[in-house]
Design a protein around this motif. Structure first.
Motif, PDB file in Angstrom:
ATOM      1  N   GLU A 131      79.665  10.769  11.861  1.00 11.16           N
ATOM      2  CA  GLU A 131      78.255  10.989  12.131  1.00 11.16           C
ATOM      3  C   GLU A 131      78.097  12.144  13.119  1.00 11.16           C
ATOM      4  O   GLU A 131      79.057  12.546  13.788  1.00 11.16           O
ATOM      5  CB  GLU A 131      77.605   9.723  12.697  1.00 11.16           C
ATOM      6  CG  GLU A 131      77.554   8.580  11.687  1.00 11.16           C
ATOM      7  CD  GLU A 131      76.503   7.541  12.049  1.00 11.16           C
ATOM      8  OE1 GLU A 131      76.142   7.437  13.245  1.00 11.16           O
ATOM      9  OE2 GLU A 131      76.061   6.814  11.137  1.00 11.16           O
ATOM     10  N   LYS A 132      76.885  12.641  13.231  1.00 11.08           N
ATOM     11  CA  LYS A 132      76.610  13.707  14.196  1.00 11.08           C
ATOM     12  C   LYS A 132      76.810  13.162  15.606  1.00 11.08           C
ATOM     13  O   LYS A 132      76.312  12.093  15.952  1.00 11.08           O
ATOM     14  CB  LYS A 132      75.182  14.218  14.023  1.00 11.08           C
ATOM     15  CG  LYS A 132      74.844  15.356  14.963  1.00 11.08           C
ATOM     16  CD  LYS A 132      73.405  15.822  14.758  1.00 11.08           C
ATOM     17  CE  LYS A 132      73.067  16.936  15.749  1.00 11.08           C
ATOM     18  NZ  LYS A 132      71.668  17.405  15.594  1.00 11.08           N
ATOM     19  N   ALA A 133      77.569  13.887  16.404  1.00 11.20           N
ATOM     20  CA  ALA A 133      77.812  13.459  17.786  1.00 11.20           C
ATOM     21  C   ALA A 133      76.493  13.445  18.563  1.00 11.20           C
ATOM     22  O   ALA A 133      75.654  14.337  18.414  1.00 11.20           O
ATOM     23  CB  ALA A 133      78.811  14.391  18.457  1.00 11.20           C
ATOM     24  N   THR A 177      86.149   3.079  21.460  1.00 13.87           N
ATOM     25  CA  THR A 177      85.295   1.910  21.662  1.00 13.87           C
ATOM     26  C   THR A 177      84.387   1.781  20.442  1.00 13.87           C
ATOM     27  O   THR A 177      84.547   2.519  19.458  1.00 13.87           O
ATOM     28  CB  THR A 177      84.484   2.015  22.970  1.00 13.87           C
ATOM     29  OG1 THR A 177      83.828   0.762  23.213  1.00 13.87           O
ATOM     30  CG2 THR A 177      83.458   3.130  22.904  1.00 13.87           C
ATOM     31  N   SER A 178      83.437   0.850  20.483  1.00  9.15           N
ATOM     32  CA  SER A 178      82.583   0.641  19.313  1.00  9.15           C
ATOM     33  C   SER A 178      81.232   0.079  19.731  1.00  9.15           C
ATOM     34  O   SER A 178      80.957  -0.116  20.920  1.00  9.15           O
ATOM     35  CB  SER A 178      83.256  -0.314  18.319  1.00  9.15           C
ATOM     36  OG  SER A 178      83.045  -1.666  18.690  1.00  9.15           O
ATOM     37  N   GLY A 205      86.365  -5.157  15.469  1.00  8.53           N
ATOM     38  CA  GLY A 205      85.208  -5.890  15.964  1.00  8.53           C
ATOM     39  C   GLY A 205      83.891  -5.165  15.775  1.00  8.53           C
ATOM     40  O   GLY A 205      82.830  -5.694  16.113  1.00  8.53           O
ATOM     41  N   SER A 206      83.931  -3.968  15.200  1.00  6.51           N
ATOM     42  CA  SER A 206      82.728  -3.145  15.108  1.00  6.51           C
ATOM     43  C   SER A 206      81.735  -3.661  14.083  1.00  6.51           C
ATOM     44  O   SER A 206      82.111  -4.119  13.006  1.00  6.51           O
ATOM     45  CB  SER A 206      83.115  -1.703  14.760  1.00  6.51           C
ATOM     46  OG  SER A 206      81.966  -0.931  14.498  1.00  6.51           O
ATOM     47  N   LYS A 207      80.458  -3.550  14.411  1.00  8.85           N
ATOM     48  CA  LYS A 207      79.379  -3.875  13.480  1.00  8.85           C
ATOM     49  C   LYS A 207      79.147  -2.726  12.501  1.00  8.85           C
ATOM     50  O   LYS A 207      78.877  -2.936  11.337  1.00  8.85           O
ATOM     51  CB  LYS A 207      78.105  -4.169  14.263  1.00  8.85           C
ATOM     52  CG  LYS A 207      76.861  -4.415  13.436  1.00  8.85           C
ATOM     53  CD  LYS A 207      75.699  -4.787  14.349  1.00  8.85           C
ATOM     54  CE  LYS A 207      74.408  -4.960  13.553  1.00  8.85           C
ATOM     55  NZ  LYS A 207      73.788  -3.680  13.185  1.00  8.85           N
ATOM     56  N   LYS A 208      79.259  -1.499  13.023  1.00  9.52           N
ATOM     57  CA  LYS A 208      78.985  -0.348  12.170  1.00  9.52           C
ATOM     58  C   LYS A 208      79.765   0.894  12.587  1.00  9.52           C
ATOM     59  O   LYS A 208      80.409   1.526  11.758  1.00  9.52           O
ATOM     60  CB  LYS A 208      77.489  -0.035  12.194  1.00  9.52           C
ATOM     61  CG  LYS A 208      77.080   1.149  11.338  1.00  9.52           C
ATOM     62  CD  LYS A 208      75.581   1.384  11.431  1.00  9.52           C
ATOM     63  CE  LYS A 208      75.150   2.609  10.630  1.00  9.52           C
ATOM     64  NZ  LYS A 208      73.691   2.860  10.747  1.00  9.52           N
ATOM     65  N   CYS A 209      79.716   1.243  13.880  1.00 14.47           N
ATOM     66  CA  CYS A 209      80.261   2.530  14.321  1.00 14.47           C
ATOM     67  C   CYS A 209      81.340   2.365  15.385  1.00 14.47           C
ATOM     68  O   CYS A 209      81.245   1.496  16.249  1.00 14.47           O
ATOM     69  CB  CYS A 209      79.155   3.422  14.879  1.00 14.47           C
ATOM     70  SG  CYS A 209      78.108   4.162  13.615  1.00 14.47           S
ATOM     71  N   ILE A 210      82.339   3.224  15.299  1.00  9.03           N
ATOM     72  CA  ILE A 210      83.334   3.347  16.363  1.00  9.03           C
ATOM     73  C   ILE A 210      83.126   4.692  17.045  1.00  9.03           C
ATOM     74  O   ILE A 210      82.650   5.648  16.427  1.00  9.03           O
ATOM     75  CB  ILE A 210      84.774   3.212  15.823  1.00  9.03           C
ATOM     76  CG1 ILE A 210      85.029   4.161  14.649  1.00  9.03           C
ATOM     77  CG2 ILE A 210      85.045   1.768  15.415  1.00  9.03           C
ATOM     78  CD1 ILE A 210      86.462   4.101  14.109  1.00  9.03           C
ATOM     79  N   PHE A 211      83.465   4.766  18.338  1.00 12.86           N
ATOM     80  CA  PHE A 211      83.165   5.947  19.148  1.00 12.86           C
ATOM     81  C   PHE A 211      84.398   6.417  19.887  1.00 12.86           C
ATOM     82  O   PHE A 211      85.275   5.626  20.239  1.00 12.86           O
ATOM     83  CB  PHE A 211      82.065   5.634  20.163  1.00 12.86           C
ATOM     84  CG  PHE A 211      80.821   5.042  19.565  1.00 12.86           C
ATOM     85  CD1 PHE A 211      79.962   5.814  18.793  1.00 12.86           C
ATOM     86  CD2 PHE A 211      80.497   3.709  19.777  1.00 12.86           C
ATOM     87  CE1 PHE A 211      78.814   5.274  18.241  1.00 12.86           C
ATOM     88  CE2 PHE A 211      79.356   3.151  19.231  1.00 12.86           C
ATOM     89  CZ  PHE A 211      78.513   3.930  18.464  1.00 12.86           C
ATOM     90  N   SER A 212      84.435   7.723  20.142  1.00 14.68           N
ATOM     91  CA  SER A 212      85.553   8.290  20.888  1.00 14.68           C
ATOM     92  C   SER A 212      85.117   9.579  21.573  1.00 14.68           C
ATOM     93  O   SER A 212      84.094  10.177  21.219  1.00 14.68           O
ATOM     94  CB  SER A 212      86.735   8.574  19.956  1.00 14.68           C
ATOM     95  OG  SER A 212      87.817   9.156  20.681  1.00 14.68           O
TER      96      SER A 212
END
Length: 310
Positions: free
Chosen positions: A40-42, A216-217, A288-295
């Motif tokens: 996705e777009k940051a 994280t997420s 454990g993510s519902k939709k998105c993971i982040f970094s």
């Protein structure tokens, strides 16, 4: 003249002060959508993990309840965030975590675990199941006519005599009732109690000095049933293992020992060349993510996404 109260419309279920730690030098966070299988777009922390009046009794409908909840979380978040820089600095040099600082992290873990959509969905399903089961048992024990009478007394509405097909329709309506957000919002009062549960477990804190970063997420806290738990008993929250990324360099795991001492804390450094260890933890966080993971960068997200798609 008093100034009008500021209305918070887009309400975060993952705290912005936490998400900021995963922003890159440009102030944005990389995101991968697990449902759509695409990057996705940051965005900055303000633009992710929030919904319109998320803490209202009915999600999306402005009310005073959502503002009270927002204010309460602001007080808790200010307390945690004011201590977090010192905690992170100490952990990065493998300094000992004192009990008061461990309590701050326990509050952060408990808060992030309870305030998100997954806990809301679980709570609503639980309450609806209780409603359905209670109604079914009442009808079985007292009969539909008596249940109708009691419903009338409780609601103040006199229900007319009903034919069988009308009774069946009433049953369907009761079973299709929707539960609002009240049960979930009431859970927030117990965040400090459950923080004590997390703090009482054994902690192992991993500090990555390798090139790999932790992700994280949208559900930052992942709980897992422990291995070799007696099958005759359900697993209480206190006994579940916890995985939580504090920063791109720090990940916390907690677990409960059936046979040994609890409440211990140790730190393990992941040195360069052990990137696989970080990757395995990232898979756990993504689970454990519902939709998105982040970094903080795309590399870890692409690696996890590729593995999940295989």
């Amino acid at each position: 003249m008093t100034e009008p109260q500021h209305i918070v419309r887009y309400q975060h279920y993952v705290s912005r002060f936490y998400l900021r730690r995963f922003a890159n030098s440009e102030g944005v966070i990389e995101a991968y959508n697990l449902l759509d299988k695409r990057m996705e777009k940051a965005k900055g922390p303000k633009g992710i993990c929030s919904e319109y009046f998320f803490y209202a009794l009915e999600t999306g409908s402005e009310d005073d309840v959502s503002q009270v909840v927002e204010l309460a979380f602001k007080v808790l978040e200010d307390y945690i965030s004011n201590n977090l820089d010192e905690i992170v600095t100490k952990l990065l040099i493998s300094d000992k975590l004192t009990d008061d600082k461990k309590q701050v992290l326990s509050l952060l873990i408990s808060m992030l675990h309870f305030r998100g959509p997954q806990m809301r969905n679980f709570t609503q399903r639980l309450y609806k199941s209780m409603l359905v089961n209670t109604f079914g048992r009442l009808v079985e024990r007292k009969g539909m006519a008596e249940v109708q009478r009691e419903i009338g007394e409780l609601s103040g509405i006199t229900l007319p005599e009903m034919k069988d097909e009308e009774k069946e329709k009433l049953s369907e309506q009761i079973l299709s009732l929707e539960v609002n957000n009240k049960p979930h919002l009431e859970l927030f009062e117990d965040i400090p109690i459950f923080a004590n549960f997390f703090q009482a477990q054994n902690w192992k804190i991993y500090v990555s000095r390798s090139e790999a970063k932790f992700i994280t997420s949208d559900q930052p806290v992942v709980l897992q049933d422990p291995e070799n738990w007696p099958p005759a008993f359900g697993v209480p929250l206190l006994a579940k293992s916890c995985f939580f990324t504090l920063t791109p360099e720090i990940l916390i795991t907690t677990n409960y020992s059936l046979s040994g001492e609890n409440g211990k804390t140790e730190i393990e450094v992941i040195e360069s060349g052990n990137e696989e260890q970080v990757f395995q933890f990232n898979l756990k966080i993504a689970s454990g993510s519902k939709k998105c993971i982040f970094s903080v960068r795309k590399g870890e997200l692409n690696t996890v996404a590729t593995s999940l798609e295989v």
